[in-house]
Scaffold this active site. Sequence first.
Site, PDB file in Angstrom:
ATOM      1  N   TRP A 297       0.830  -1.202   0.000  1.00  0.00           N
ATOM      2  CA  TRP A 297       0.000   0.000   0.000  1.00  0.00           C
ATOM      3  C   TRP A 297       0.869   1.258   0.000  1.00  0.00           C
ATOM      4  O   TRP A 297       0.519   2.269  -0.624  1.00  0.00           O
ATOM      5  CB  TRP A 297      -0.905   0.009   1.233  1.00  0.00           C
ATOM      6  CG  TRP A 297      -1.829   1.184   1.291  1.00  0.00           C
ATOM      7  CD1 TRP A 297      -3.074   1.276   0.750  1.00  0.00           C
ATOM      8  CD2 TRP A 297      -1.587   2.450   1.930  1.00  0.00           C
ATOM      9  NE1 TRP A 297      -3.622   2.510   1.011  1.00  0.00           N
ATOM     10  CE2 TRP A 297      -2.729   3.259   1.729  1.00  0.00           C
ATOM     11  CE3 TRP A 297      -0.516   2.978   2.643  1.00  0.00           C
ATOM     12  CZ2 TRP A 297      -2.820   4.545   2.221  1.00  0.00           C
ATOM     13  CZ3 TRP A 297      -0.609   4.268   3.133  1.00  0.00           C
ATOM     14  CH2 TRP A 297      -1.763   5.039   2.923  1.00  0.00           C
ATOM     15  N   HIS A 298       2.002   1.188   0.684  1.00  0.00           N
ATOM     16  CA  HIS A 298       2.851   2.377   0.800  1.00  0.00           C
ATOM     17  C   HIS A 298       3.648   2.678  -0.462  1.00  0.00           C
ATOM     18  O   HIS A 298       4.151   3.793  -0.613  1.00  0.00           O
ATOM     19  CB  HIS A 298       3.812   2.224   1.988  1.00  0.00           C
ATOM     20  CG  HIS A 298       3.159   2.491   3.304  1.00  0.00           C
ATOM     21  ND1 HIS A 298       2.512   1.523   4.030  1.00  0.00           N
ATOM     22  CD2 HIS A 298       3.038   3.641   4.035  1.00  0.00           C
ATOM     23  CE1 HIS A 298       2.032   2.051   5.140  1.00  0.00           C
ATOM     24  NE2 HIS A 298       2.326   3.333   5.161  1.00  0.00           N
ATOM     25  N   GLY A 299       3.762   1.726  -1.371  1.00  0.00           N
ATOM     26  CA  GLY A 299       4.464   2.037  -2.596  1.00  0.00           C
ATOM     27  C   GLY A 299       4.819   0.814  -3.407  1.00  0.00           C
ATOM     28  O   GLY A 299       4.928  -0.292  -2.885  1.00  0.00           O
ATOM     29  N   PHE A 448       1.644   8.453  -1.743  1.00  0.00           N
ATOM     30  CA  PHE A 448       0.869   7.249  -1.465  1.00  0.00           C
ATOM     31  C   PHE A 448      -0.577   7.370  -1.908  1.00  0.00           C
ATOM     32  O   PHE A 448      -1.334   6.447  -1.762  1.00  0.00           O
ATOM     33  CB  PHE A 448       0.915   6.905   0.035  1.00  0.00           C
ATOM     34  CG  PHE A 448       2.321   6.776   0.551  1.00  0.00           C
ATOM     35  CD1 PHE A 448       3.337   6.297  -0.271  1.00  0.00           C
ATOM     36  CD2 PHE A 448       2.626   7.122   1.849  1.00  0.00           C
ATOM     37  CE1 PHE A 448       4.630   6.169   0.200  1.00  0.00           C
ATOM     38  CE2 PHE A 448       3.918   7.001   2.328  1.00  0.00           C
ATOM     39  CZ  PHE A 448       4.919   6.527   1.494  1.00  0.00           C
TER      40      PHE A 448
END
Length: 448
Positions: A297-299, A448
Amino acid sequence: MRNGLLLLTSLFFYAWGEPKNVLLLIGSCVLNWGIALAISRWRRYGRLLLVLDCAANLGVLFVFKYLGFAVTNLKAVLGDSFLPQVDIALPIGISFFTFQALSYVIDVYRDTVRVQKNPFYVALYIALFPQLVAGPIVRYSTVAEEIRNRVHSWELLSEGACRFVQGLAKKLLLANTFAVVADNIYSLTEAGHQLVKIPVTLAWLGSFAYTLQIFFDFSGYSDMAIGLGKMFGFHFEENFNYPYISKSVSEFWRRWHISLSTWFREYVYFPLGGSRVENKDKMVRNLLVVWLLTGLWHGANWTFVFWGLFNFVCLLLERLFLFEKWKAHPVWKHLYTMLMVNFGWVLFRSESFYQFQEYLGNMFGLNGNGFFSGQALMFLQEYAVYWVIGILLCLPAAGWLKKKLASLPKLSKTSFAVVYPVGMAGLFFVCVTYLVRSGYNPFIYFNF
């Protein structure tokens, strides 16, 4: 009329930074409003409709955020394949408004919230500008009533304005200052220890700087979002609860980015069975799935995936060995927690595994890099005030201050009532001056 004006303002706010992608945001609002309405009317097809909604939302998120990453890795495995290189600009805040929209539809499917028939109210919930770009992720149940019936008052306006200024100061004065230290040291690391020797003290200082930067960057934005929400009559839940006073990594994740942790717990971990499963292997599987998804989710980068796996290992070991029930001195437990969190942020900040390897080697003197650094001493002296204020603000000083104020005589309370808003106005002026004069304004969660 209030809601209509706020919705138009929110769409204008998003279009100011993303003129093309505002259509994507509107499309998300229409899609999720329509499917939620269909689920409420045709319950027998609810599961199928929910699967379609998840596929549509996550499919769009995959295309914009992960398709390029997937193609690059396929090309690396298959060689110079027929696949073209994909480079798609990431729409601002797509992860946040996608997760927020999904939570609404899932809650309608679970029958924990009433479906909203008015498409403009759903659009306002998804696109509300204070928390649109970087959270917190707001559940529909917390604002459903306030969308239709919310109270405005001078007290809420003033409280929200002060909270906004506090968040703005965190971001501009603290996070940006620590970013100068962290970015300088990490950029030197990228060159490699063969070319640039980074002493142990400088490497540790850079990791501490980023640990403070990421906290004040995102908690500052959360404060601004909560403050703006209050100014409009909305009450968003707190997103950070002094995470750096935690005495375990598990406690840290109960205090850090609470809205995201809650989202994964409610919509991924619990549906998989959570920890209340007969077979502990399934609990491990559930925890692993959550943290793989949290990392992704963060990258779209392998460093984020392994950062998620690092946190999974920490949490799993703490559960297996019942770490939180240990009777060790709180200082030692806090020291362990901060070391694990700090190592995690080093991996999170590293742009590649090479940089991560180099940075860890520098931290432990494995690259022939020496120990003492005059540059580290310079950074400490140059930004001494910021280091002190930053560390103090990581502690729960607000509660202590409120108790002290409550015990003050009436005259002192009256004086404080005058001094406080003047101080906030002065702090706001300093922030605006800093923003106008400085061209360096990194925003971590913007990606994000």
